[in-house]
Design an enzyme around this catalytic site. Structure first.
Site, PDB file in Angstrom:
ATOM      1  N   ARG A 120      -0.023   7.824   7.745  1.00 48.66           N
ATOM      2  CA  ARG A 120      -0.034   6.482   7.155  1.00 48.66           C
ATOM      3  C   ARG A 120      -1.359   6.324   6.432  1.00 48.66           C
ATOM      4  O   ARG A 120      -2.401   6.685   6.976  1.00 48.66           O
ATOM      5  CB  ARG A 120       0.080   5.455   8.287  1.00 48.66           C
ATOM      6  CG  ARG A 120      -0.140   4.030   7.858  1.00 48.66           C
ATOM      7  CD  ARG A 120      -0.063   3.082   9.042  1.00 48.66           C
ATOM      8  NE  ARG A 120      -1.343   2.440   9.260  1.00 48.66           N
ATOM      9  CZ  ARG A 120      -1.527   1.337   9.991  1.00 48.66           C
ATOM     10  NH1 ARG A 120      -0.492   0.765  10.586  1.00 48.66           N
ATOM     11  NH2 ARG A 120      -2.722   0.818  10.146  1.00 48.66           N
ATOM     12  N   TYR A 133      -8.170  -5.389   7.833  1.00 47.46           N
ATOM     13  CA  TYR A 133      -7.500  -4.863   9.017  1.00 47.46           C
ATOM     14  C   TYR A 133      -6.676  -3.620   8.633  1.00 47.46           C
ATOM     15  O   TYR A 133      -6.000  -3.606   7.617  1.00 47.46           O
ATOM     16  CB  TYR A 133      -6.559  -5.919   9.604  1.00 47.46           C
ATOM     17  CG  TYR A 133      -5.950  -5.451  10.886  1.00 47.46           C
ATOM     18  CD1 TYR A 133      -6.691  -5.427  12.060  1.00 47.46           C
ATOM     19  CD2 TYR A 133      -4.639  -4.985  10.925  1.00 47.46           C
ATOM     20  CE1 TYR A 133      -6.146  -4.969  13.234  1.00 47.46           C
ATOM     21  CE2 TYR A 133      -4.083  -4.531  12.098  1.00 47.46           C
ATOM     22  CZ  TYR A 133      -4.838  -4.528  13.255  1.00 47.46           C
ATOM     23  OH  TYR A 133      -4.301  -4.059  14.416  1.00 47.46           O
ATOM     24  N   ASP A 148       1.497   0.485   5.585  1.00 45.87           N
ATOM     25  CA  ASP A 148       1.787  -0.754   6.319  1.00 45.87           C
ATOM     26  C   ASP A 148       1.279  -1.947   5.518  1.00 45.87           C
ATOM     27  O   ASP A 148       0.089  -2.028   5.200  1.00 45.87           O
ATOM     28  CB  ASP A 148       1.079  -0.683   7.689  1.00 45.87           C
ATOM     29  CG  ASP A 148       1.523  -1.781   8.636  1.00 45.87           C
ATOM     30  OD1 ASP A 148       2.143  -2.753   8.186  1.00 45.87           O
ATOM     31  OD2 ASP A 148       1.236  -1.657   9.847  1.00 45.87           O
ATOM     32  N   HIS A 154       1.476  -5.074   6.701  1.00 50.89           N
ATOM     33  CA  HIS A 154       1.040  -6.092   7.662  1.00 50.89           C
ATOM     34  C   HIS A 154       1.511  -7.506   7.306  1.00 50.89           C
ATOM     35  O   HIS A 154       0.749  -8.464   7.451  1.00 50.89           O
ATOM     36  CB  HIS A 154      -0.492  -6.055   7.814  1.00 50.89           C
ATOM     37  CG  HIS A 154      -0.956  -4.897   8.643  1.00 50.89           C
ATOM     38  ND1 HIS A 154      -1.832  -3.929   8.183  1.00 50.89           N
ATOM     39  CD2 HIS A 154      -0.651  -4.526   9.900  1.00 50.89           C
ATOM     40  CE1 HIS A 154      -2.038  -3.038   9.132  1.00 50.89           C
ATOM     41  NE2 HIS A 154      -1.336  -3.358  10.172  1.00 50.89           N
ATOM     42  N   GLU A 202       6.067  -0.395   5.429  1.00 48.05           N
ATOM     43  CA  GLU A 202       6.274  -1.147   6.676  1.00 48.05           C
ATOM     44  C   GLU A 202       5.854  -2.604   6.547  1.00 48.05           C
ATOM     45  O   GLU A 202       4.866  -2.911   5.866  1.00 48.05           O
ATOM     46  CB  GLU A 202       5.432  -0.452   7.758  1.00 48.05           C
ATOM     47  CG  GLU A 202       5.378  -1.193   9.066  1.00 48.05           C
ATOM     48  CD  GLU A 202       4.331  -0.609  10.014  1.00 48.05           C
ATOM     49  OE1 GLU A 202       3.836   0.515   9.775  1.00 48.05           O
ATOM     50  OE2 GLU A 202       3.994  -1.296  10.979  1.00 48.05           O
ATOM     51  N   GLU A 251       7.832  -4.586  14.437  1.00 40.96           N
ATOM     52  CA  GLU A 251       6.897  -4.396  15.559  1.00 40.96           C
ATOM     53  C   GLU A 251       6.627  -5.697  16.314  1.00 40.96           C
ATOM     54  O   GLU A 251       6.199  -5.663  17.459  1.00 40.96           O
ATOM     55  CB  GLU A 251       5.588  -3.742  15.107  1.00 40.96           C
ATOM     56  CG  GLU A 251       4.739  -4.598  14.205  1.00 40.96           C
ATOM     57  CD  GLU A 251       3.443  -3.918  13.770  1.00 40.96           C
ATOM     58  OE1 GLU A 251       3.498  -2.769  13.312  1.00 40.96           O
ATOM     59  OE2 GLU A 251       2.383  -4.552  13.897  1.00 40.96           O
ATOM     60  N   ARG A 281      11.079  -0.747  14.011  1.00 46.01           N
ATOM     61  CA  ARG A 281       9.684  -0.552  14.414  1.00 46.01           C
ATOM     62  C   ARG A 281       9.375  -0.998  15.845  1.00 46.01           C
ATOM     63  O   ARG A 281       8.230  -0.935  16.296  1.00 46.01           O
ATOM     64  CB  ARG A 281       8.778  -1.347  13.452  1.00 46.01           C
ATOM     65  CG  ARG A 281       8.567  -0.677  12.143  1.00 46.01           C
ATOM     66  CD  ARG A 281       7.676   0.541  12.285  1.00 46.01           C
ATOM     67  NE  ARG A 281       6.289   0.199  12.499  1.00 46.01           N
ATOM     68  CZ  ARG A 281       5.445   0.894  13.238  1.00 46.01           C
ATOM     69  NH1 ARG A 281       5.841   1.983  13.882  1.00 46.01           N
ATOM     70  NH2 ARG A 281       4.186   0.516  13.356  1.00 46.01           N
ATOM     71  N   GLU A 284       4.946   6.631  15.697  1.00 46.13           N
ATOM     72  CA  GLU A 284       3.541   6.337  15.406  1.00 46.13           C
ATOM     73  C   GLU A 284       2.665   6.871  16.543  1.00 46.13           C
ATOM     74  O   GLU A 284       2.986   6.713  17.718  1.00 46.13           O
ATOM     75  CB  GLU A 284       3.356   4.813  15.285  1.00 46.13           C
ATOM     76  CG  GLU A 284       1.948   4.407  14.930  1.00 46.13           C
ATOM     77  CD  GLU A 284       1.824   2.892  14.725  1.00 46.13           C
ATOM     78  OE1 GLU A 284       2.697   2.149  15.205  1.00 46.13           O
ATOM     79  OE2 GLU A 284       0.841   2.471  14.092  1.00 46.13           O
ATOM     80  N   TRP A 334      -0.717 -11.763   8.337  1.00 48.00           N
ATOM     81  CA  TRP A 334      -1.297 -10.442   8.218  1.00 48.00           C
ATOM     82  C   TRP A 334      -0.467  -9.455   8.997  1.00 48.00           C
ATOM     83  O   TRP A 334       0.346  -9.815   9.801  1.00 48.00           O
ATOM     84  CB  TRP A 334      -2.748 -10.413   8.701  1.00 48.00           C
ATOM     85  CG  TRP A 334      -2.868 -10.562  10.169  1.00 48.00           C
ATOM     86  CD1 TRP A 334      -2.943 -11.712  10.880  1.00 48.00           C
ATOM     87  CD2 TRP A 334      -2.907  -9.507  11.119  1.00 48.00           C
ATOM     88  NE1 TRP A 334      -3.026 -11.440  12.192  1.00 48.00           N
ATOM     89  CE2 TRP A 334      -3.001 -10.092  12.374  1.00 48.00           C
ATOM     90  CE3 TRP A 334      -2.854  -8.103  10.994  1.00 48.00           C
ATOM     91  CZ2 TRP A 334      -3.035  -9.327  13.543  1.00 48.00           C
ATOM     92  CZ3 TRP A 334      -2.898  -7.363  12.147  1.00 48.00           C
ATOM     93  CH2 TRP A 334      -2.986  -7.980  13.409  1.00 48.00           C
TER      94      TRP A 334
HETATM   95  C1  GCO Z   1       0.781  -0.755  13.450  1.00 46.96           C
HETATM   96  C2  GCO Z   1       0.348  -2.156  13.631  1.00 46.96           C
HETATM   97  C3  GCO Z   1      -0.852  -2.384  14.468  1.00 46.96           C
HETATM   98  C4  GCO Z   1      -0.792  -3.833  14.946  1.00 46.96           C
HETATM   99  C5  GCO Z   1      -1.364  -4.015  16.281  1.00 46.96           C
HETATM  100  C6  GCO Z   1      -1.224  -5.442  16.735  1.00 46.96           C
HETATM  101  O1  GCO Z   1       1.574  -0.549  12.566  1.00 46.96           O
HETATM  102  O2  GCO Z   1       0.355   0.066  14.235  1.00 46.96           O
HETATM  103  O3  GCO Z   1       0.520  -2.964  12.538  1.00 46.96           O
HETATM  104  O4  GCO Z   1      -2.018  -2.091  13.805  1.00 46.96           O
HETATM  105  O5  GCO Z   1      -1.382  -4.682  14.036  1.00 46.96           O
HETATM  106  O6  GCO Z   1      -0.713  -3.146  17.138  1.00 46.96           O
HETATM  107  O7  GCO Z   1      -1.211  -5.545  18.091  1.00 46.96           O
HETATM  108 MG    MG Z   2       2.356  -2.208  11.607  1.00 48.34          MG
END
Ligand code: GCO
Ligand code: MG
Length: 408
Positions: free
Chosen positions: A147, A159, A216, A218, A242, A268, A289, A345, A408
């Site tokens: 990634r 982030y 990602d 986010h 993602e 996620e 995810r 991941e 985010w």
């Molecule tokens: C990912 C995620 C993480 C999350 C984190 C939040 O794809 O691994 O986006 O970076 O932001 O796990 O708890």
């Molecule tokens: Mg993520």
């Protein structure tokens, strides 16, 4: 046998984790992960106050019944806290069942469907040179899928991008980022959209067509912006884009899907199959995810993946370091067994984490394998854990240039 005791273990070896330990009257021990990043003590209280008293004396072999009992009879369904608590019980009971059978858990789930689970690592850099160093570092470790996250000119710390570019440094590395309040980061989606396609072009040019690349978003784009990014990334052949837009608006993904053929991954932050109903039945995504830890455990995620299989949708289980080694082991057993596995991941946990949670899983030639110890293959060291006390830690907040709080 019946359940003799159940304990909630809150510790912070490298970062905060909530672990459930169930012990049968024959002394068989099962572990489950209940970690919800930044809201850990809420799950600990849910388990301690409302679940543990109900477990004592139950038949530990009746996993489906325990799941249905905890989900249906609570009246209040779904949500990350409830579903993480149910997941912890479910995984601990699967761990016990497999230990009693003397088999690695994946054998109870149908046996291995592959030699190992293709893993992707996290490369990042504040600029292109730093990103390329990080990619090379991952290739040297054996990753076949990576990634990539990049800094955006004018935005400072973002982030998902490690601020410190030395090998092994990561963006989420607790306790370095532990503050009493969430850190604030600046965000500008237009600047990001202008920058990212050029980064992918340069990375493809340098590392060639075979490397599996992921990205990602986010949750930071609108469906229209996400469709436009997906379209502009098509020449660079992503494995997936993602969380391009917040997934609770499932219908919004129709707009994204109609604009791009870049594969899409989402979920996620989802907790149940119902969060995916439109996304799966209308084939608006390519990868699920969810983590075992946040979706009610192996029992629920296996059913979700069977539902997804009908629509040729595969797994891409969430595996950052806030999924504990117990949660990661559980999803490696599941991923090894199901037919519609896609990718896993993998952010290696810190040394402190791996001292407290001793794991049997391995990473070789780009593939993860859960190992062949009976059960999940994870042990928890209480003595070492006692040295790592829980400290509140929060994810950062993203604000737009005018100060507005952003997704985010
Ligand atoms: C990912 C995620 C993480 C999350 C984190 C939040 O794809 O691994 O986006 O970076 O932001 O796990 O708890
Ligand atoms: Mg993520």
């Amino acid at each position: 046998m019946t359940i003799r005791s159940a304990e909630v273990l809150v510790s912070s070896p490298g970062r905060n984790f909530v672990t459930l330990r169930i012990t049968t009257d024959d002394g068989v021990v099962g572990l489950g992960d209940a970690t919800v990043n930044g809201r850990e003590l809420a799950v600990a209280a849910y388990l301690t106050e409302h679940v543990l008293p109900l477990l004592i004396g139950r038949d530990e072999a009746m996993i489906e019944d325990a799941w249905q009992f905890l989900y249906r009879s609570a009246y209040w369904r779904r949500g990350p806290i409830t579903m993480a608590a149910i997941a912890a019980v479910d995984v601990a009971l699967w761990d016990i069942k497999a230990k009693v059978a003397g088999l690695p858990l994946y054998q109870l789930l149908g046996g291995a469907s592959r030699t190992g689970c293709l893993a992707y690592g996290h490369a990042s850099g504040t600029d292109l040179d730093a990103l390329c160093v990080s990619i090379q570092n991952h290739l040297d470790q054996g990753f076949k899928a990576i990634r990539i996250q990049t800094g955006v000119p004018g935005l400072g710390q973002i982030y998902g991008v490690a601020g410190d570019q030395r090998p092994g440094q990561r963006y989420d590395y607790e306790p370095a980022k532990r503050l009493p309040k969430p850190a604030e980061e600046l965000w500008d989606t237009r600047a990001y959209l202008r920058h990212v396609p050029g980064v992918f072009a340069a990375v493809r040019e340098k590392f060639g067509p075979e490397l599996v690349l992921l990205h990602d978003g986010h949750h930071r784009m609108t469906p229209n912006q996400a469709g436009s990014l997906g379209k502009s990334l098509e020449p660079y052949d992503l494995f997936w884009l993602e969380d391009c837009t917040p997934g609770e608006n499932q219908e919004g993904m129709r707009r994204v899907r109609s604009q791009t053929t870049t594969p899409l991954a989402i979920g996620e932050v989802f907790n149940t199959v119902y969060d995916y109903q439109t996304l799966i039945t209308e084939q608006l995504i390519d990868y699920v995810r969810s983590a075992v830890t946040h979706t009610g455990g192996i029992t629920a995620l296996r059913k979700l993946m069977d539902f997804a299989a009908i629509y040729q949708i595969k797994s891409g289980f969430h595996g950052p370091t806030d999924i504990s080694p117990v949660g990661q082991a559980a999803q490696l057993h599941l991923g090894l067994a199901i037919h519609n596995f896609g990718i896993q991941e993998y952010m290696k946990h810190s040394e402190e984490t791996l001292q407290v949670f001793r794991t049997s899983y391995t990473f070789e030639n780009g593939l993860l394998h859960p190992g062949n110890n009976p059960g999940l293959g994870v042990d928890y060291d209480d003595d070492l854990a006692a040295g790592f006390e829980y400290t509140p830690a929060y994810l950062p907040t993203a604000r737009l240039l005018d100060g507005t709080v952003h997704d985010w």
